[in-house]
Write a protein that holds these residues in place. Structure first.
Motif, PDB file in Angstrom:
ATOM      1  N   ARG A 715      -3.209 -17.709  15.410  1.00 22.33           N
ATOM      2  CA  ARG A 715      -2.384 -16.827  14.576  1.00 22.33           C
ATOM      3  C   ARG A 715      -2.457 -15.387  15.076  1.00 22.33           C
ATOM      4  N   LEU A 716      -3.651 -14.976  15.505  1.00 19.62           N
ATOM      5  CA  LEU A 716      -3.791 -13.625  16.051  1.00 19.62           C
ATOM      6  C   LEU A 716      -2.954 -13.462  17.322  1.00 19.62           C
ATOM      7  N   LYS A 717      -2.894 -14.523  18.139  1.00 20.76           N
ATOM      8  CA  LYS A 717      -2.141 -14.437  19.392  1.00 20.76           C
ATOM      9  C   LYS A 717      -0.636 -14.376  19.148  1.00 20.76           C
ATOM     10  N   THR A 718      -0.177 -15.066  18.077  1.00 24.41           N
ATOM     11  CA  THR A 718       1.265 -15.190  17.876  1.00 24.41           C
ATOM     12  C   THR A 718       1.847 -14.233  16.836  1.00 24.41           C
ATOM     13  N   ASP A 719       1.060 -13.919  15.786  1.00 23.05           N
ATOM     14  CA  ASP A 719       1.628 -13.195  14.646  1.00 23.05           C
ATOM     15  C   ASP A 719       1.486 -11.684  14.725  1.00 23.05           C
ATOM     16  N   VAL A 720       0.471 -11.209  15.459  1.00 27.45           N
ATOM     17  CA  VAL A 720       0.177  -9.779  15.420  1.00 27.45           C
ATOM     18  C   VAL A 720       1.344  -8.945  15.932  1.00 27.45           C
ATOM     19  N   LYS A 721       2.029  -9.434  16.947  1.00 25.46           N
ATOM     20  CA  LYS A 721       3.128  -8.662  17.523  1.00 25.46           C
ATOM     21  C   LYS A 721       4.224  -8.419  16.497  1.00 25.46           C
ATOM     22  N   ALA A 722       4.418  -9.384  15.586  1.00 26.65           N
ATOM     23  CA  ALA A 722       5.471  -9.253  14.577  1.00 26.65           C
ATOM     24  C   ALA A 722       5.016  -8.492  13.338  1.00 26.65           C
ATOM     25  N   LEU A 723       3.734  -8.107  13.331  1.00 28.51           N
ATOM     26  CA  LEU A 723       3.200  -7.407  12.157  1.00 28.51           C
ATOM     27  C   LEU A 723       3.833  -6.025  12.020  1.00 28.51           C
ATOM     28  N   THR A 724       4.298  -5.701  10.824  1.00 28.95           N
ATOM     29  CA  THR A 724       4.826  -4.361  10.560  1.00 28.95           C
ATOM     30  C   THR A 724       4.098  -3.770   9.368  1.00 28.95           C
ATOM     31  N   LYS A 725       3.909  -2.489   9.412  1.00 33.90           N
ATOM     32  CA  LYS A 725       3.265  -1.787   8.306  1.00 33.90           C
ATOM     33  C   LYS A 725       4.333  -1.381   7.307  1.00 33.90           C
ATOM     34  N   LYS A 726       4.175  -1.805   6.067  1.00 32.72           N
ATOM     35  CA  LYS A 726       5.184  -1.529   5.045  1.00 32.72           C
ATOM     36  C   LYS A 726       4.577  -0.777   3.875  1.00 32.72           C
ATOM     37  N   CYS A 727       5.429   0.010   3.213  1.00 35.32           N
ATOM     38  CA  CYS A 727       5.009   0.711   1.994  1.00 35.32           C
ATOM     39  C   CYS A 727       4.677  -0.318   0.926  1.00 35.32           C
ATOM     40  N   ARG A 728       3.515  -0.187   0.352  1.00 33.98           N
ATOM     41  CA  ARG A 728       3.068  -1.140  -0.664  1.00 33.98           C
ATOM     42  C   ARG A 728       3.955  -1.112  -1.897  1.00 33.98           C
ATOM     43  N   SER A 729       4.651  -0.007  -2.116  1.00 33.28           N
ATOM     44  CA  SER A 729       5.465   0.164  -3.322  1.00 33.28           C
ATOM     45  C   SER A 729       6.914  -0.274  -3.119  1.00 33.28           C
ATOM     46  N   CYS A 730       7.576   0.255  -2.075  1.00 31.88           N
ATOM     47  CA  CYS A 730       9.010  -0.020  -1.898  1.00 31.88           C
ATOM     48  C   CYS A 730       9.316  -0.957  -0.737  1.00 31.88           C
ATOM     49  N   GLY A 731       8.340  -1.228   0.124  1.00 30.28           N
ATOM     50  CA  GLY A 731       8.563  -2.131   1.246  1.00 30.28           C
ATOM     51  C   GLY A 731       9.150  -1.486   2.486  1.00 30.28           C
ATOM     52  N   LYS A 732       9.324  -0.197   2.473  1.00 26.57           N
ATOM     53  CA  LYS A 732       9.873   0.514   3.633  1.00 26.57           C
ATOM     54  C   LYS A 732       8.916   0.388   4.823  1.00 26.57           C
ATOM     55  N   ILE A 733       9.457   0.172   6.021  1.00 24.14           N
ATOM     56  CA  ILE A 733       8.624   0.076   7.230  1.00 24.14           C
ATOM     57  C   ILE A 733       8.084   1.454   7.577  1.00 24.14           C
ATOM     58  N   LEU A 734       6.773   1.509   7.835  1.00 25.00           N
ATOM     59  CA  LEU A 734       6.092   2.771   8.116  1.00 25.00           C
ATOM     60  C   LEU A 734       5.630   2.814   9.569  1.00 25.00           C
ATOM     61  N   PRO A 735       5.396   4.012  10.115  1.00 27.27           N
ATOM     62  CA  PRO A 735       4.840   4.112  11.471  1.00 27.27           C
ATOM     63  C   PRO A 735       3.472   3.435  11.535  1.00 27.27           C
ATOM     64  N   TRP A 736       3.114   2.881  12.700  1.00 28.07           N
ATOM     65  CA  TRP A 736       1.872   2.114  12.829  1.00 28.07           C
ATOM     66  C   TRP A 736       0.638   2.936  12.478  1.00 28.07           C
ATOM     67  N   ASP A 737       0.704   4.266  12.762  1.00 29.79           N
ATOM     68  CA  ASP A 737      -0.471   5.117  12.524  1.00 29.79           C
ATOM     69  C   ASP A 737      -0.377   5.916  11.234  1.00 29.79           C
ATOM     70  N   PHE A 738       0.547   5.513  10.339  1.00 29.78           N
ATOM     71  CA  PHE A 738       0.654   6.183   9.044  1.00 29.78           C
ATOM     72  C   PHE A 738      -0.627   5.911   8.254  1.00 29.78           C
ATOM     73  N   HIS A 739      -1.249   6.960   7.715  1.00 28.03           N
ATOM     74  CA  HIS A 739      -2.606   6.822   7.169  1.00 28.03           C
ATOM     75  C   HIS A 739      -2.652   6.336   5.723  1.00 28.03           C
ATOM     76  N   PHE A 740      -1.496   6.195   5.054  1.00 21.92           N
ATOM     77  CA  PHE A 740      -1.517   5.891   3.616  1.00 21.92           C
ATOM     78  C   PHE A 740      -0.791   4.575   3.333  1.00 21.92           C
ATOM     79  N   PRO A 741      -1.143   3.914   2.222  1.00 20.64           N
ATOM     80  CA  PRO A 741      -0.527   2.607   1.931  1.00 20.64           C
ATOM     81  C   PRO A 741       0.882   2.704   1.347  1.00 20.64           C
ATOM     82  N   ILE A 742       1.299   3.910   0.865  1.00 23.17           N
ATOM     83  CA  ILE A 742       2.654   4.078   0.345  1.00 23.17           C
ATOM     84  C   ILE A 742       3.335   5.220   1.082  1.00 23.17           C
ATOM     85  N   CYS A 743       4.676   5.172   1.140  1.00 22.79           N
ATOM     86  CA  CYS A 743       5.432   6.178   1.878  1.00 22.79           C
ATOM     87  C   CYS A 743       5.446   7.510   1.118  1.00 22.79           C
ATOM     88  N   ASP A 744       5.917   8.557   1.797  1.00 23.42           N
ATOM     89  CA  ASP A 744       5.944   9.892   1.190  1.00 23.42           C
ATOM     90  C   ASP A 744       6.828   9.938  -0.040  1.00 23.42           C
TER      91      ASP A 744
END
Length: 762
Positions: A715-744
């Protein structure tokens, strides 16, 4: 008022009456009459003030003179009420939390006065009624008696003082107020005096002994007799107080002697043993463990004690591969190898009665760890061998030498052949190159960083704490075999893993240590940075930081702070001595908390064990198991912060005491998180099986766990590439190095709601 125009009286009089005698003749008598009426009203008001002062003075004097007489009346009234309540009313308790009306009231028979000392203890009981104090809740006797006392004192004092007022005052009041002075009209005048009395009397009442008041209820009220009885009870109360204080002191001294007997000098350093100790002291990645293992391989029998299951597994595989039969024991697995006289274990599996020619103890600086350190202390001081090799960092040297006392000690010091060089330029993810190990301090950040790198064209291995050890080894093997070019890891990379790393990159300078977020310590930086460089591959180890390079470089070069304390935890001999006094673990935890750790030591908190114990306290699990067995199950090494695992542990404990089949661990093959939790659940099941001596049954579950580990790896070999960081509240895609769990935007919206709430509250 400053802007209001002034009123000129003389000008107004002249304009109104100077040329109009008739108007003045009409106005003057009216004004004169009003002036006389005001004077009369002020005279009467002054008389009233003087009258109130006289009444208040009489009240103050009477209360001062008859303070104790009033209390005798109050005491008698409460005594009679108390006797009736104890005789006629049932005792109640709630099923769960007291006082809250959501819980069910249960009758518990009659009151037993011998169970109470002062009225303060009785006042905590429930009356069975419901009332509204701060919210709707069950009424206590404290609340009821306070209400009754306040009413009684109000009536008593008002009537008493009314009788003390002179006829002149009563007549004057009737003339001035045009009504008779009664208890009802006197109460508002006495308000503050009575409130003070109510408070004083209730405080005194709480100190009264229940048995004194119950006895008093049978004595007919006569002031002289009750005064004499009160004086005797006061003397008895003082005597009893001194006896109670003496008893408390006796119990305190007895407990201190008991604590000393139980814990005593259990943790005193050794005075010397007939064992040859070899210390391998030095920096990370200097070959310390390799040299110690080479000596162990030559011995007829040997034991390796590892800080991690992964390292125990690595040594087990290494020795068997090199033709030295070696078994494995980690708590979650036991592998017997035919003809094996060597054993690779996690340090918690150490048993002091087993003899080996050579024992190797790795990462000995872990002796300072507040939760696990005692395992190293026990291994270092209790190892039963001809020769003991202890591997540790520079800062652990002095502490280890002190623990070994007058024993024969040989010290080997190791320094790095490969220099560490700190890069002067701040690192950016775009600078990632082959052979880099990027370090961050959470599983989430590892996966997000790996996803970013995979999408940028890098092949990535991952290492983090909750990863199955077998998966971790496969990730390491991929890097060693050049299948991947970059590693992203947590600080798990800093312990015992020798990898061909060109450069260690700290993506973060801070970590959350379970309590707070703090900057990395000098020792942590050294432990991780030391993994850079590999002789013959990278003859210079590089270290990079994303910010604060000067500060981090200074910490890297800082002289080690010596370990000055070691961790201690309960031993089997401590439990044996404890059981001479008590048989329940709750008392043991209480005494452990009170036990003052000897100088140079720090106690294991046992917080996880206490929390786990709370889930089975006073159940048949505690009733049917010996204290030592129960503590052994509480001490099983699994993630005690995970609710699912705690539930599994509890269900398994009940199955054990009831003689039923152990519940099978729940396994899911959905998300990566579910796979990792399934692996942990299987690990906990195996811990129980091996502890119960059911090794044959464990073979099936070990195979299933290995499959789960393989799934995690794939799973690590296949799924990680498709992993996206999303806002926990609205689901908006966030930059990989965004430091917070929700968007601005969500954060701003949440803040506006928060501010609006508090504006409305104010």
């Amino acid at each position: 008022m400053m802007l209001f125009p002034p009123f000129e009286v003389i000008e107004w009089l002249n304009s109104q009456f100077e040329n109009d005698n008739d108007a003045w003749g009409h106005r003057y008598p009216l004004a004169r009459e009003c002036a006389f009426r005001r004077e009369e009203e002020e005279r009467i008001a002054q008389k009233k003030r003087l009258l109130y002062i006289e009444i208040e003075n009489t009240a103050a004097k009477t209360i001062d003179e008859d303070f104790e007489v009033f209390y005798l009346f109050v005491r008698n009234n409460v005594a009679c009420k108390l006797a009736n309540d104890i005789k006629d009313n049932p005792k109640y308790s709630t099923v769960e939390e007291p006082y809250m009306i959501e819980e069910k009231l249960v009758e518990q028979g009659k009151f037993d006065t011998s169970k109470y000392t002062t009225m303060g203890t009785f006042f905590q009981e429930l009356t069975g009624s419901v009332h509204k104090l701060y919210q709707w809740e069950y009424e206590t006797y404290k609340s009821r008696y306070k209400t009754l006392l306040d009413q009684y004192v109000d009536d008593l004092v008002a009537n008493w003082i009314l009788d003390k007022l002179s006829p002149t005052v009563l007549k004057q009041y009737e003339e001035l107020m045009e009504e008779e002075l009664t208890v009802k009209t006197l109460r508002p005048i006495l308000g503050d005096y009575v409130k003070a009395l109510q408070s004083d009397y209730f405080l005194e009442l709480e100190k009264e002994y229940v048995e004194d008041l119950v006895r008093l209820a049978s004595i007919p009220f006569e002031i002289t007799i009750h005064q004499q009885q009160y004086d005797e009870d006061l003397e008895g109360r003082e005597r009893r107080k001194q006896e109670e204080l003496a008893e408390i002191q006796r119990l305190k001294e007895e407990e201190a002697r008991m604590v000393e007997d139980i814990f005593g000098r259990e943790y005193s350093p050794s005075t010397g043993r007939n064992i040859r100790y070899v210390l391998h002291i030095g920096e990370t990645n200097t070959g310390k463990t390799h040299h110690a293992l080479e000596q162990m391989k030559k011995a007829k029998t040997g034991l390796y004690l590892a800080p991690l299951r992964l390292l125990a597994l690595e040594v087990y595989e290494k020795l068997n591969k090199e033709g030295v039969p070696c078994g494995l024991k980690t708590g979650e697995e036991e592998k017997e190898v035919e003809g094996a006289n060597h054993l690779s274990c996690t340090v918690e599996m150490f048993h002091e009665k087993s003899f080996f020619d050579i024992v190797v103890i790795d990462e000995a600086q872990m002796i300072a760890d507040k939760d696990r350190g005692f395992s190293w202390y026990k291994a270092i001081t209790k190892a039963n061998a001809t020769e003991v090799h202890i591997i540790g960092s520079w800062n652990a040297r002095e502490m280890i030498v002190q623990l070994l006392g007058n024993s024969q000690i040989e010290i080997h010091e190791y320094t790095r052949d490969i220099p560490l060089v700190v890069e002067k330029k701040e690192f950016n993810i775009k600078h990632t190159k082959k052979g880099d190990a990027l370090v961050c301090f959470s599983r989430r950040r590892v996966l997000e960083t790996a996803s970013k790198l995979e999408n940028d064209g890098h092949s990535v291995s991952m290492i983090y704490g909750s990863m199955p050890p077998e998966t971790r080894q496969k990730q390491i093997d991929r890097f060693n075999m050049r299948e991947t070019t970059v590693i992203v890891a947590t600080d798990a990379i800093g312990m015992g893993l020798n990898l061909p790393i060109r450069r260690i990159v700290f993506l973060e300078n801070e970590k959350f240590d379970g309590t707070r977020r703090r900057r990395l310590t000098s020792q942590e930086i050294k432990q991780i940075a030391g993994r850079a460089g590999r002789k013959g591959i990278y003859d210079v180890g590089k270290v990079a930081f994303t910010k604060d390079i000067r500060t981090m470089e200074r910490l890297l070069e800082q002289e080690d702070i010596l370990i000055s304390t070691f961790a201690i935890a309960p031993t089997s001999s401590i439990f044996e001595r404890f059981q001479k006094y008590h048989r329940d673990l709750s008392k043991f935890f209480e005494l452990w908390y009170k036990f003052e750790s000897p100088k140079g030591t720090k106690k294991a908190s046992l917080s996880e064990e206490r929390e786990l114990y709370a889930t089975i306290r006073d159940t048949e699990v505690e009733g049917r198991l010996s204290m030592m067995d129960l503590y052994g199950f509480l001490h099983l090494p699994f993630s005690k912060k995970d609710p699912e695992l705690i539930k599994q542990w509890r269900e398994t404990m009940f199955a054990i005491v009831k003689g039923k089949d152990l519940p099978e661990p729940i396994t899911k093959e959905g998300t990566l998180e579910e796979l990792e939790l399934s692996y942990k659940a299987l690990g906990l099941h195996l811990l129980f099986l091996y502890r119960l001596g059911r090794g044959t049954e464990a073979i099936y579950w070990e195979r299933l766990r290995a499959k789960i580990s393989d799934h995690v790896h794939e799973r690590l070999k296949t799924d990680v590439k498709a992993l996206t960081k999303k806002c926990r509240s609205c689901g908006k895609i966030l930059p990989w190095d965004f430091h917070f769990p929700i968007c601005d935007a969500c954060h701003a919206h949440k803040k506006r709601r928060h501010d609006h709430y508090y504006e409305g509250y104010q």
